[in-house]
Design an enzyme around this catalytic site. Sequence first.
Site, mmCIF file in Angstrom:
data_model
loop_
_atom_site.group_PDB
_atom_site.id
_atom_site.type_symbol
_atom_site.label_atom_id
_atom_site.label_comp_id
_atom_site.label_asym_id
_atom_site.label_seq_id
_atom_site.Cartn_x
_atom_site.Cartn_y
_atom_site.Cartn_z
ATOM 1 N N HIS A 43 -2.952 7.147 3.564
ATOM 2 C CA HIS A 43 -3.432 5.875 3.024
ATOM 3 C C HIS A 43 -4.762 5.539 3.704
ATOM 4 C CE1 HIS A 43 -3.820 1.932 1.558
ATOM 5 N NE2 HIS A 43 -3.465 1.322 2.672
ATOM 6 N N ASN B 153 -10.055 0.114 1.258
ATOM 7 C CA ASN B 153 -8.607 0.197 1.074
ATOM 8 C C ASN B 153 -8.258 -0.284 -0.339
ATOM 9 O OD1 ASN B 153 -5.848 -0.241 1.047
ATOM 10 N ND2 ASN B 153 -5.789 -1.310 3.020
ATOM 11 N N CYS C 255 0.826 -1.227 0.000
ATOM 12 C CA CYS C 255 0.000 0.000 0.000
ATOM 13 C C CYS C 255 0.855 1.269 0.000
ATOM 14 C CB CYS C 255 -0.935 0.009 1.187
ATOM 15 S SG CYS C 255 -2.003 -1.430 1.245
HETATM 16 N N1 COA Z 1 -17.200 -8.860 10.890
HETATM 17 C C1 COA Z 1 -17.435 -9.243 12.154
HETATM 18 N N2 COA Z 1 -16.468 -9.626 12.978
HETATM 19 C C2 COA Z 1 -15.211 -9.648 12.517
HETATM 20 C C3 COA Z 1 -14.912 -9.284 11.213
HETATM 21 C C4 COA Z 1 -15.953 -8.883 10.375
HETATM 22 N N3 COA Z 1 -15.770 -8.519 9.104
HETATM 23 N N4 COA Z 1 -13.588 -9.400 11.026
HETATM 24 C C5 COA Z 1 -13.057 -9.818 12.191
HETATM 25 N N5 COA Z 1 -14.047 -9.976 13.089
HETATM 26 C C6 COA Z 1 -13.946 -10.430 14.466
HETATM 27 C C7 COA Z 1 -12.696 -11.219 14.724
HETATM 28 O O1 COA Z 1 -12.894 -12.563 14.345
HETATM 29 C C8 COA Z 1 -12.541 -11.071 16.218
HETATM 30 O O2 COA Z 1 -13.401 -11.983 16.852
HETATM 31 P P1 COA Z 1 -12.927 -12.791 18.158
HETATM 32 O O3 COA Z 1 -12.579 -11.734 19.170
HETATM 33 O O4 COA Z 1 -14.117 -13.595 18.485
HETATM 34 O O5 COA Z 1 -11.730 -13.571 17.710
HETATM 35 C C9 COA Z 1 -13.106 -9.683 16.494
HETATM 36 O O6 COA Z 1 -13.852 -9.313 15.317
HETATM 37 C C10 COA Z 1 -12.074 -8.616 16.780
HETATM 38 O O7 COA Z 1 -11.038 -8.744 15.890
HETATM 39 P P2 COA Z 1 -9.832 -7.733 15.992
HETATM 40 O O8 COA Z 1 -8.796 -8.181 15.034
HETATM 41 O O9 COA Z 1 -9.445 -7.495 17.415
HETATM 42 O O10 COA Z 1 -10.524 -6.390 15.461
HETATM 43 P P3 COA Z 1 -9.826 -5.012 15.248
HETATM 44 O O11 COA Z 1 -10.486 -3.984 16.086
HETATM 45 O O12 COA Z 1 -8.336 -5.095 15.309
HETATM 46 O O13 COA Z 1 -10.211 -4.711 13.727
HETATM 47 C C11 COA Z 1 -9.195 -4.804 11.571
HETATM 48 C C12 COA Z 1 -9.801 -5.599 12.743
HETATM 49 C C13 COA Z 1 -8.734 -5.779 10.526
HETATM 50 C C14 COA Z 1 -10.279 -3.902 11.007
HETATM 51 C C15 COA Z 1 -8.016 -3.948 12.097
HETATM 52 O O14 COA Z 1 -7.155 -4.769 12.851
HETATM 53 C C16 COA Z 1 -7.254 -3.291 11.004
HETATM 54 O O15 COA Z 1 -7.734 -2.382 10.348
HETATM 55 N N6 COA Z 1 -5.978 -3.676 10.821
HETATM 56 C C17 COA Z 1 -5.140 -3.101 9.797
HETATM 57 C C18 COA Z 1 -5.424 -3.810 8.513
HETATM 58 C C19 COA Z 1 -4.890 -3.070 7.324
HETATM 59 O O16 COA Z 1 -4.880 -1.875 7.297
HETATM 60 N N7 COA Z 1 -4.470 -3.829 6.322
HETATM 61 C C20 COA Z 1 -3.997 -3.298 5.105
HETATM 62 C C21 COA Z 1 -2.643 -2.773 5.250
HETATM 63 S S1 COA Z 1 -2.231 -1.761 3.923
#
Ligand code: COA
Length: 334
Positions: free
Chosen positions: A253, A283, A113
């Site tokens: 980003h 994204n 990214c």
């Molecule tokens: N819908 C519902 N629940 C979801 C879900 C979705 N689409 N995706 C994940 N979950 C669940 C997970 O399974 C987890 O459940 P559990 O606690 O029972 O295991 C729970 O939600 C929390 O997951 P967590 O990873 O703690 O959530 P978060 O607040 O960190 O948000 C992201 C998850 C992916 C949105 C966040 O971590 C993020 O934005 N990370 C950066 C990713 C990124 O930018 N990637 C590209 C890089 S360029």
Amino acid sequence: MSSAAIIGTGSCLPERVLTNHDLEKMVDTSDEWIRTRTGIRERRLADPGTAASDLAVPAATRALAAAGIPATELDLIIVATVTPDTLFPATACLVQERLGARGAAAFDLSAGCSGFVYALGVAGQFLATGVYRTALVIGVEVLSKIINWQDRNTCVLFGDGAGAAVLQSVPAGRGILGLHLGADGSGGSLLTLPAGGSRLPASSTTVQEQLHTIHMSGAEVFKFAVRVMGEASLKALEKAGLKKEDVDFLIPHQANIRIIEAATKRLGLPPKKVYVNLDRYGNMSSASIPVALDEAYRAGLLLRDHKVVMVAFGAGLTWGAAVVNWELDPPKGA
Ligand code: COA
């Protein structure tokens, strides 16, 4: 040494919209979860027959028209992407042919990214040293082709699109004022497409095991992003001899609204100085920044001599920030 300035921008988004409500019917998720955890409401998806170059060419054509430059004047084309049409030839060569920019040097750049900021930096060096005069930098992704549509952890986050910028050499002190690029390869496994390269060539097993799709450790990437977005911006500002108070506009980003808010806070910026289109596109990896830049410019938000910071993080892990002196007046009617 000279410098390099952006003299035209363009973008191209596929028409098809996939909303959070559509995703509710595909995986165990909810509009509420996606909006509150990411800030995304909907994203654009390319048709099955559309490849990266099909989005890159219209974005580039618009950028060239905005710059008032014919494609024949281009000396260099860099396409930042992790979803090229093919592993080779480079998508940049396909774009070069379709634009009619015969002879221009053309290559792809893979920095996840952060790809557009990396490409801007690379092109900027060629122009600053006088090797070339005019360059085209494109960020394009068709991430829908490498998403596991059964994986709710990733499929809700990404979208397709392309953005482009034409750069031309200018006297030092204008255009790109500061640049900071970096990487930490130890985090490579946190965001990866495992198969299809020389490590794990395509086989029926890699296809069955979904190894041609995005694999991500979301929480780790999140922590990394929150840290580097602010740090990289401050380093690029320092190289530009500027302070955070000098920033007129931030084009971050577009991965997660909470990551953008953390960077905004670190730079002490009011929300009106930060461009956000994540809610509409999700994204788009290396396309996020050039699409946001093009929209901000066309909306009249960027004024001549504004100090604009672009900052990104991504697979690699990589990060990059560029500080530019905006060299264009808003388009007529903006
Ligand atoms: N819908 C519902 N629940 C979801 C879900 C979705 N689409 N995706 C994940 N979950 C669940 C997970 O399974 C987890 O459940 P559990 O606690 O029972 O295991 C729970 O939600 C929390 O997951 P967590 O990873 O703690 O959530 P978060 O607040 O960190 O948000 C992201 C998850 C992916 C949105 C966040 O971590 C993020 O934005 N990370 C950066 C990713 C990124 O930018 N990637 C590209 C890089 S360029």
